[in-house]
Scaffold this motif. Structure first.
Motif, PDB file in Angstrom:
ATOM      1  N   ALA A   1       3.000   9.745  -9.809  1.00  0.00           N
ATOM      2  CA  ALA A   1       2.457   9.983 -11.232  1.00  0.00           C
ATOM      3  C   ALA A   1       1.834  11.018 -11.411  1.00  0.00           C
ATOM      4  N   ARG A   2       1.168  11.612 -10.413  1.00  0.00           N
ATOM      5  CA  ARG A   2       0.208  12.961 -10.159  1.00  0.00           C
ATOM      6  C   ARG A   2       1.235  14.085 -10.464  1.00  0.00           C
TER       7      ARG A   2
ATOM      8  N   ARG B   1      -1.552   3.181   5.328  1.00  0.00           N
ATOM      9  CA  ARG B   1      -1.318   3.834   4.093  1.00  0.00           C
ATOM     10  C   ARG B   1      -0.203   4.972   4.177  1.00  0.00           C
TER      11      ARG B   1
ATOM     12  N   ALA C   1       2.472   1.728  -3.447  1.00  0.00           N
ATOM     13  CA  ALA C   1       1.426   2.093  -4.148  1.00  0.00           C
ATOM     14  C   ALA C   1       1.054   3.740  -4.099  1.00  0.00           C
ATOM     15  N   ASP C   2       0.721   3.991  -2.876  1.00  0.00           N
ATOM     16  CA  ASP C   2       0.608   5.349  -2.644  1.00  0.00           C
ATOM     17  C   ASP C   2       1.745   6.165  -3.031  1.00  0.00           C
TER      18      ASP C   2
ATOM     19  N   MET D   1       3.854   5.561  -5.606  1.00  0.00           N
ATOM     20  CA  MET D   1       3.818   5.642  -7.029  1.00  0.00           C
ATOM     21  C   MET D   1       2.609   6.679  -7.436  1.00  0.00           C
ATOM     22  N   THR D   2       1.563   6.523  -6.944  1.00  0.00           N
ATOM     23  CA  THR D   2       0.537   7.481  -7.293  1.00  0.00           C
ATOM     24  C   THR D   2       0.754   8.697  -7.088  1.00  0.00           C
ATOM     25  N   GLU D   3       1.240   9.397  -6.124  1.00  0.00           N
ATOM     26  CA  GLU D   3       1.729  10.547  -5.786  1.00  0.00           C
ATOM     27  C   GLU D   3       2.669  10.921  -6.852  1.00  0.00           C
TER      28      GLU D   3
ATOM     29  N   PRO E   1       7.716   5.428 -12.035  1.00  0.00           N
ATOM     30  CA  PRO E   1       7.863   4.876 -10.749  1.00  0.00           C
ATOM     31  C   PRO E   1       9.295   4.405 -10.930  1.00  0.00           C
TER      32      PRO E   1
ATOM     33  N   ARG F   1       0.742  -1.239  -0.030  1.00  0.00           N
ATOM     34  CA  ARG F   1       0.094  -0.075  -0.055  1.00  0.00           C
ATOM     35  C   ARG F   1       0.966   1.281  -0.039  1.00  0.00           C
TER      36      ARG F   1
END
Lengths: 411, 130
Positions: A214-215, B109, A207-208, A210-212, A220, A204
């Protein structure tokens, strides 16, 4: 009770007791200035130890110094007010109990031993004027030790335990380590869910990240992808293990993993040359055409990449990174040497600790979390390998990795 | 003001790396250890602004480590955040009994971790600046 409260209470009691003794005429007129000095010492001691910063500066010595100084003040006050027969004597015992409550059994033992020695010193004729040498004196010398004995026995007879030992994460919690009422027997599914929590956290978090990223339009990071992949593999393994055993025609035994090192090192050298060839010269030499070891190629590659990353990172422009693979007797040696900043002997001892970085590495301004070599050792040892360092500051680092040899075709 | 220093102890290197990636990325000075005994020595010799502890560890577990840290003058004010896969109320009570400041349940998270760390490090700094 915490240490600060103990200190305040101890000093406060001493001041109050001195005031009472002086007010009641229990001290000779000539000793009153000295008692005032003891009271001043108690105030100064507390002010010093309550000030922020000193505790940190003294580290693990802060508590013994504080306790020792408090005890010396009490003993001094006793010597001025009649020695072991003084009305202040109970302070000695109160101090031991307070230390034990606030700082733990070890502090209580320390203080009881010192207090007994101090009380014995007070019984020596001449130390205290007019100290009576009676049975009462002997008892008062022995009281701190007796108190310690009482506290120890009370503790072992079932005083509440503050810290309870939890179960271990893997493979299964030790049932005797967990209080029965706190952890009822868990079934295999619950165990599995528990074991999945750590890898799931890692997945998690990455993933967080990488999401940040990507924004922000970032790709990655390779190490994040690799960690994700590893954690997913771990979860798959956990899930696989927990599946009920279905009837199968025959158990399938996976062949032991093997790694061909010469090809692996050659391709690694080529990729590092492509990426860093302008900064440092990458050289690869193998004494054999093919060297096979019994190890997981993914883990070995990850370990080698970590070593090479460090070598490239800490070698100044114009330097050299040399990779040499050889076979001696039944052992395979991979030696990765560089002409970088190197390490002191002390740094080499600590280099395999997680999150530790050497002085030169930090001073070099390179980024790094200090996880590299610790991970390398962990990865290699799981594959039957060993790793060692040889270095002198300013003269580069030589990392030697050793594996048992496995000839191609051997079972 | 310099970045807050955080020391992480988790026997799982992957968790240690992941937490380090988040917090170091946010500008904290992050160090850590995978075994609690070497962690204890490091923390006592150079107390951090925040200690992040896994509960289930071989040797000294997180609760025991916190209990020891709380008894040392040098580290008794250091806030402690527990990372735990155990969610029972009794476990939370034990965490508070040994002096834990807060806990974060696994799986967590990145944003939850950041929130807890931010609250504890700013609180510690406020206390330290008094």
């Amino acid at each position: 009770m915490n240490g600060a409260s103990r200190g305040l209470l101890s000093s406060g009691l001493l001041l109050f007791a001195i005031f009472l003794v002086v007010a009641a005429g229990g001290a000779a007129a000539g000793d009153i200035p000295r008692l005032a000095a003891v009271a001043g010492g108690a105030v100064a001691l507390r002010a010093v130890f309550l000030a922020p910063g000193l505790g940190r500066a003294l580290g693990i010595f802060a508590v013994p110094i504080d306790l020792g100084a408090s005890l010396v003040l009490i003993l001094f006050a006793l010597s001025l007010t009649g020695g072991l027969g003084s009305d202040l004597y109970p302070l000695l015992l109160v101090e031991i109990v307070l230390a034990r409550l606030a700082e733990g059994p070890a502090a209580g033992r320390f203080l009881a031993v010192v207090a007994t020695a101090g009380a014995a010193a007070l019984a020596i004729p001449g130390v205290t004027d007019g100290a009576p040498q009676t049975v009462g004196t002997v008892l008062r010398v022995a009281w701190p030790a007796a108190l310690l004995l009482v506290l120890e026995v009370t503790d072992r007879r079932g005083a509440p335990v503050v810290v309870e030992k939890p179960s271990r994460p893997a493979p299964a919690p030790a049932p005797e380590a967990v209080p029965r009422e706190a952890a009822p027997a868990r079934d295999a599914r619950q165990e599995l869910l528990h074991d999945l929590k750590s890898p799931l956290s890692v997945v998690r978090v990455y993933a967080d990240l990488m999401t940040e990223g990507a924004r922000r339009g970032e790709l990655p990071r390779e190490e994040h992808l690799e960690s994700l992949s590893n954690e997913i593999a771990l979860m798959e393994a956990l899930v696989g293990v927990s599946r009920p055993a279905a009837p199968r025609p025959a158990p399938r035994v996976a062949p032991p993993p093997e790694t061909e090192l010469v090809n692996l090192l050659s391709s690694l050298a080529a990729s590092y040359h492509d990426a860093h060839g302008e900064k440092v010269r990458i050289e690869f030499v193998a004494d054999e055409e093919s060297i096979v070891i019994s190890a997981d190629p993914v883990a070995v590659q990850r370990a080698l990449r970590n070593v090479l990353d460090n070598a490239v990172k800490y070698t100044p422009p114009g330097g050299q990174v040399r990779i040499r693979a050889s076979v001696v007797a039944q052992h395979v040696f991979v030696v990765i040497s560089d002409t970088g900043i190197g390490m002191t002997r002390e740094e080499q001892k600590r280099a395999f600790e997680y999150a530790w970085r050497g002085e030169a590495a930090r001073a070099s301004g390179t980024e790094g979390r200090g996880l590299g070599l610790a991970l390398v050792r962990e990865l290699l040892e799981k594959q039957g390998g060993k790793v060692s360092l040889l270095s002198e500051p300013g003269h580069g680092l030589e990392v030697t990795i050793m594996f048992p040899l496995r000839r191609p075709g051997a079972s | 003001m310099s970045a807050a220093s955080i020391f992480i102890v988790d026997d799982d290197p992957a968790v240690l790396e992941a937490v380090t990636a988040v917090l170091a990325g946010d500008g904290y000075r992050v160090t850590g250890a995978v075994d609690s005994r070497s962690a204890l020595l490091a923390v006592l010799s150079d107390p951090p602004d925040l200690l992040v502890l896994d509960v289930n560890m071989p040797g000294l577990n997180g609760w025991e480590l916190c209990d020891i840290v709380r008894r040392q003058t040098a580290t008794r004010e250091v806030p402690v955040l527990f990372l735990t896969g155990r969610g029972e109320v009794r476990d939370q009570i034990t965490a508070l009994q040994v002096g834990g400041s807060d806990h974060l349940r696994k799986p967590f998270r990145a944003e939850e971790l950041r929130g807890k760390v931010r609250a504890l490090t700013t609180g510690a700094r406020r206390r330290g600046s008094r």
